[in-house]
Scaffold this active site. Structure first.
Site, PDB file in Angstrom:
ATOM      1  CG  ASN A   1      54.985  42.615  63.937  1.00  0.00           C
ATOM      2  OD1 ASN A   1      56.143  42.228  64.043  1.00  0.00           O
ATOM      3  ND2 ASN A   1      53.940  41.802  64.050  1.00  0.00           N
TER       4      ASN A   1
ATOM      5  CE  LYS B   1      52.952  40.318  60.652  1.00  0.00           C
ATOM      6  NZ  LYS B   1      51.720  39.624  60.332  1.00  0.00           N
TER       7      LYS B   1
ATOM      8  CG  HIS C   1      51.586  38.993  66.582  1.00  0.00           C
ATOM      9  ND1 HIS C   1      51.089  38.087  65.685  1.00  0.00           N
ATOM     10  CD2 HIS C   1      51.503  40.211  65.988  1.00  0.00           C
ATOM     11  CE1 HIS C   1      50.734  38.730  64.579  1.00  0.00           C
ATOM     12  NE2 HIS C   1      50.978  40.022  64.741  1.00  0.00           N
TER      13      HIS C   1
ATOM     14  N   GLY D   1      47.259  40.361  57.673  1.00  0.00           N
ATOM     15  CA  GLY D   1      47.906  39.937  56.436  1.00  0.00           C
ATOM     16  C   GLY D   1      46.951  39.501  55.339  1.00  0.00           C
TER      17      GLY D   1
ATOM     18  CD  GLU E   1      51.775  36.601  62.335  1.00  0.00           C
ATOM     19  OE1 GLU E   1      52.958  36.901  62.573  1.00  0.00           O
ATOM     20  OE2 GLU E   1      51.081  37.198  61.480  1.00  0.00           O
TER      21      GLU E   1
ATOM     22  CD  GLU F   1      47.902  42.922  65.678  1.00  0.00           C
ATOM     23  OE1 GLU F   1      48.289  43.698  64.796  1.00  0.00           O
ATOM     24  OE2 GLU F   1      48.538  41.923  66.011  1.00  0.00           O
TER      25      GLU F   1
HETATM   26  C1  PEP Z   1      50.444  42.304  62.471  1.00  0.00           C
HETATM   27  O1  PEP Z   1      51.125  41.345  62.178  1.00  0.00           O
HETATM   28  O2  PEP Z   1      50.451  42.710  63.654  1.00  0.00           O
HETATM   29  C2  PEP Z   1      49.657  42.954  61.435  1.00  0.00           C
HETATM   30  C3  PEP Z   1      48.763  43.815  61.798  1.00  0.00           C
HETATM   31  O3  PEP Z   1      49.927  42.582  60.142  1.00  0.00           O
HETATM   32  P1  PEP Z   1      49.297  43.234  58.805  1.00  0.00           P
HETATM   33  O4  PEP Z   1      49.296  44.719  58.991  1.00  0.00           O
HETATM   34  O5  PEP Z   1      50.173  42.777  57.713  1.00  0.00           O
HETATM   35  O6  PEP Z   1      47.893  42.721  58.701  1.00  0.00           O
END
Ligand code: PEP
Length: 248
Positions: free
Chosen positions: A8, A10, A91, A167, A93, A161
């Site tokens: 991903n 982003k 997601h 992150g 976010e 997640e």
């Molecule tokens: C994500 O944004 O779906 C994610 C898992 O990010 P990261 O791997 O950077 O934690």
């Protein structure tokens, strides 16, 4: 089932990154026992599809309508037209910043499926929810509210997640990942019967080359959704290599 490892990107990626995307595609074809994909900014999808056929390209969101008066939005039909074969929806976010609710995410998932895309629906608890002992309740509520009634046809994956792991470099205890993935599996089987056993449940949140093998070895962890560590071939390859070891 083979592990599914999805990057991903982003809101990262411009024209000068196309060479890295091509390098990731060249790398991914070496891991034939893993399914992989890259979910890119909409602006890069068409060009990424032109420069590599070696890794499926996806979007990161879609509108729940296929066209219309929705300034600034991108529909699933547009993603498919640009060459995408999958998209993420829900997601955390977007749930947080765009105030997306489970019902919105369900409608987006159906719109994406109707446009011929595979779909990854994201769920996950905040740190406050976990600390309050509500992680299972929150996540299973999201699973119940965000997944469509008809999921037949092998088009849907769920990504667990934990919001606080995205992150941050932090990951949950392995036992907590196991408990959550097992609970999601049970919920899927309770609702969909045997079809629920075929839905991949991905883990996402600071997965990287150092922790991927341990996370992917957990029962019901059927792959990973990867943010930061998917941005370069050098960081993404060890995750695919770890997943390859589980492939048939
Ligand atoms: C994500 O944004 O779906 C994610 C898992 O990010 P990261 O791997 O950077 O934690």
């Amino acid at each position: 089932m083979r592990k599914l490892v999805v990057g991903n990107w982003k809101m990262n990626g411009v024209t000068s990154d196309l060479a890295e995307i091509a390098a990731i595609g060249d790398m991914a074809i070496n891991y034939s026992r893993v399914e992989s994909a890259l979910c890119l900014p909409a602006t890069l999808i068409s060009r990424a599809c032109d420069i590599t056929k070696s890794i499926p390209i996806g979007g990161q969101d879609c509108h729940l309508q296929q066209s219309g008066a929705h300034t600034g939005c991108v529909s699933a039909a547009m993603l498919a037209d640009a060459g995408a074969s999958l998209t993420i929806v829900g997601h955390s976010e977007r749930r947080a910043a765009q105030h997306e609710q489970d019902g919105d995410i369900l409608a987006k998932a159906e719109a994406a499926h109707n446009a011929g895309l595979k779909v990854i629906i994201c769920v996950g608890e905040t740190l406050a929810e976990r600390d309050a002992g509500n992680a299972l309740h929150v996540v299973l509520g999201q699973v119940a509210g965000s997944l469509p009634q008809d999921i037949s046809g092998d088009w849907l994956s769920v990504a667990y997640e934990p919001v606080w792991a995205i992150g941050t470099g932090r990951i949950p205890e392995m036992a907590d990942v196991k408990e959550m993935h097992s609970a999601i599996r049970s919920a899927l089987v309770d609702r969909y019967g045997a079809i629920g056993n075929g839905v991949r449940i991905l883990y996402g949140g600071s997965m990287n080359g150092d922790n991927a093998a341990e996370l992917l070895a957990i029962e019901n962890v059927d792959g990973g959704l990867i943010g930061g560590a998917s941005l370069s071939r050098a960081k993404f390859e060890p995750i695919l290599a770890a997943a390859e070891a589980f492939g048939e």
